[in-house]
Scaffold this active site. Structure first.
Site, PDB file in Angstrom:
ATOM      1  N   SER A 152      -5.689   1.414   0.950  1.00  0.00           N
ATOM      2  CA  SER A 152      -6.464   0.541   0.083  1.00  0.00           C
ATOM      3  C   SER A 152      -7.312  -0.407   0.937  1.00  0.00           C
ATOM      4  O   SER A 152      -8.075   0.045   1.792  1.00  0.00           O
ATOM      5  CB  SER A 152      -5.521  -0.213  -0.856  1.00  0.00           C
ATOM      6  OG  SER A 152      -6.210  -0.886  -1.866  1.00  0.00           O
ATOM      7  N   ARG A 222      -2.009 -10.957 -11.396  1.00  0.00           N
ATOM      8  CA  ARG A 222      -1.133  -9.889 -10.940  1.00  0.00           C
ATOM      9  C   ARG A 222      -0.971  -8.812 -12.012  1.00  0.00           C
ATOM     10  O   ARG A 222      -0.967  -7.613 -11.710  1.00  0.00           O
ATOM     11  CB  ARG A 222       0.234 -10.452 -10.557  1.00  0.00           C
ATOM     12  CG  ARG A 222       1.264  -9.415 -10.145  1.00  0.00           C
ATOM     13  CD  ARG A 222       0.794  -8.574  -8.995  1.00  0.00           C
ATOM     14  NE  ARG A 222       1.842  -7.688  -8.501  1.00  0.00           N
ATOM     15  CZ  ARG A 222       1.649  -6.682  -7.677  1.00  0.00           C
ATOM     16  NH1 ARG A 222       0.428  -6.419  -7.241  1.00  0.00           N
ATOM     17  NH2 ARG A 222       2.647  -5.929  -7.275  1.00  0.00           N
ATOM     18  N   ASP A 317      -5.566   8.566  -8.636  1.00  0.00           N
ATOM     19  CA  ASP A 317      -6.008   7.220  -8.266  1.00  0.00           C
ATOM     20  C   ASP A 317      -7.373   6.961  -8.903  1.00  0.00           C
ATOM     21  O   ASP A 317      -8.391   7.424  -8.416  1.00  0.00           O
ATOM     22  CB  ASP A 317      -6.082   7.098  -6.750  1.00  0.00           C
ATOM     23  CG  ASP A 317      -6.457   5.692  -6.281  1.00  0.00           C
ATOM     24  OD1 ASP A 317      -6.744   4.829  -7.140  1.00  0.00           O
ATOM     25  OD2 ASP A 317      -6.473   5.464  -5.053  1.00  0.00           O
ATOM     26  N   HIS A 350      -3.064   4.651  -7.875  1.00  0.00           N
ATOM     27  CA  HIS A 350      -3.408   4.020  -6.601  1.00  0.00           C
ATOM     28  C   HIS A 350      -2.166   3.712  -5.775  1.00  0.00           C
ATOM     29  O   HIS A 350      -2.188   3.767  -4.543  1.00  0.00           O
ATOM     30  CB  HIS A 350      -4.208   2.747  -6.863  1.00  0.00           C
ATOM     31  CG  HIS A 350      -4.758   2.108  -5.630  1.00  0.00           C
ATOM     32  ND1 HIS A 350      -5.595   2.769  -4.757  1.00  0.00           N
ATOM     33  CD2 HIS A 350      -4.577   0.864  -5.102  1.00  0.00           C
ATOM     34  CE1 HIS A 350      -5.922   1.964  -3.757  1.00  0.00           C
ATOM     35  NE2 HIS A 350      -5.303   0.812  -3.935  1.00  0.00           N
TER      36      HIS A 350
END
Length: 378
Positions: A152, A222, A317, A350
């Site tokens: 990432s 979050r 992803d 992801h």
């Protein structure tokens, strides 16, 4: 034998040389917190730098005081006998500048004011992180990394390493990354930032003096992020429409398991992460675009690169889709660079780069086996 690196201890190095950031501001003094696993060989040729993603830190592998709850975020990949074998390689994890896990960041004390930096802490970029990581390597006596790797945002740092420090790494392992964020990804980051900055406990970034944290904003940020890390299939298999109780409550409490899970993740994150750090890291993500200086040509931005590359994507992803990795591969091929590419079939979205995916781990293992063999035969 496959095992953990065991208990580890963070280390800190202070830097006195001023750092001119891409935003135009300078930091006169700063510190970086890092951990190491394995042994640096006499020639100092077996070092591997692991760059962390948005929510992670320098604590890549091992535990603190034997507590399994403190296991490093990539422990399933790094350790004795694991794909990145610490019996062979000297692995370094570093908390980036601007972080909140020991390196100088917004929650650290500004030596000029003797108060937390807070809103005064400057914006940082991926290029700034690469520069500080290179300085750390120099302090450790490492001239060239056998590899720089990350997933990432960590993968973006590995790519930037090959552009900014082409002579200081032999291999780049870029997992679940992209050459720049799409408008949709920037939008997700902006909504998360708005959640934080509009929290009435944010105080324009100077909440430390008020002895509060913008907890609600952090929780929402979050939760938004976590939704994007999972695939629809994973959410459906893991949670579906399962209720927490036998019947609907007909109120705004948590009826579904997925609601409870997201609130739990938000609460945990708010307890451990700094809001100002989150704002700056997401902006660093937004700003990352090596092609921007080259009229949008990623291939031109990589024309001085020398590394060998392993680029990995995952089918499910949707945050950084395989097509984004293919853009990187095409730019590398245009420069006749040595690149291997794999699109791994995975349902885990992801977050697949953090999972114990056998095909993925076997690929990493084979790549580092080749690095090891080439190092021995050099």
């Amino acid at each position: 034998m496959i095992s953990s690196v065991g208990d580890v201890q963070p280390q800190t190095i202070n830097f006195e040389e001023p750092l001119l950031l891409k935003c135009g501001e300078s930091i006169s003094k700063y510190q970086l917190t890092f951990e190491t696993y394995g042994t640096l060989n006499t020639e100092k040729t077996n070092a591997v730098l692991v760059c962390h993603a948005l929510n992670a830190s320098h604590h890549v592998a091992g535990t603190y005081n034997g507590d399994e709850k403190t296991l490093g975020w990539w422990d399933n990949l790094i350790g004795p006998g694991k794909p990145l074998d610490t019996n062979r390689f000297f692995v370094i994890g570093v908390n980036n500048l601007g972080g909140c896990h020991g390196s100088t960041g917004p929650s650290a004390i500004n030596p000029v004011t003797n108060e937390p930096w807070g809103s005064a802490f400057p914006m940082v970029t991926v290029e700034d992180w690469v520069e500080t990581q290179a300085r750390l390597a120099t302090k450790l006596g490492i001239g060239t990394f056998a590899a720089v790797m990350g997933g990432s945002l960590g993968g973006m740092q590995a790519l930037q390493w090959t552009i900014d420090q082409p002579g200081r790494l032999k291999n780049a392992v870029i997992v679940a990354a992209a050459p720049k964020l799409s408008a949709q990804n920037i939008a997700f980051n902006e909504v998360a930032r708005q959640a934080i900055t509009l929290d009435n406990q944010f105080f324009d970034g100077d909440f430390y003096q008020h002895k509060v944290i913008p907890r609600n904003g952090l929780k929402i940020a979050r939760m938004i992020g976590h939704i994007t890390y999972l695939s629809d299939d994973t959410m459906d298999v893991k949670f579906g429409r399962t209720l927490r109780k036998d019947a609907l409550k007909f109120n705004f409490d948590t009826d579904f398991q997925i609601e409870s899970y997201l609130r739990y993740q938000g609460d945990k994150f708010a307890d451990t992460f700094d809001a100002n750090t989150y704002l700056r890291i997401t902006k660093a993500l937004d700003y990352f675009d090596p092609a921007a200086k080259f009229s949008g040509s990623l291939a031109d931005s990589l024309r001085n690169a020398k590394a060998n590359y392993l680029v990995i994507s995952f089918t499910s992803d949707w945050r950084f889709s395989p097509g984004r990795s293919e853009e990187i591969v095409e730019a590398l091929v245009a420069n006749k660079l040595n690149v291997s590419y794999a699109e791994i079939d995975s349902p885990n979205g992801h977050d697949a780069f953090l999972m114990d995916e056998p095909v993925y781990h076997n690929l990493i293992s084979a790549y580092f086996e080749r690095i090891w063999d080439e190092g021995r035969n050099a």
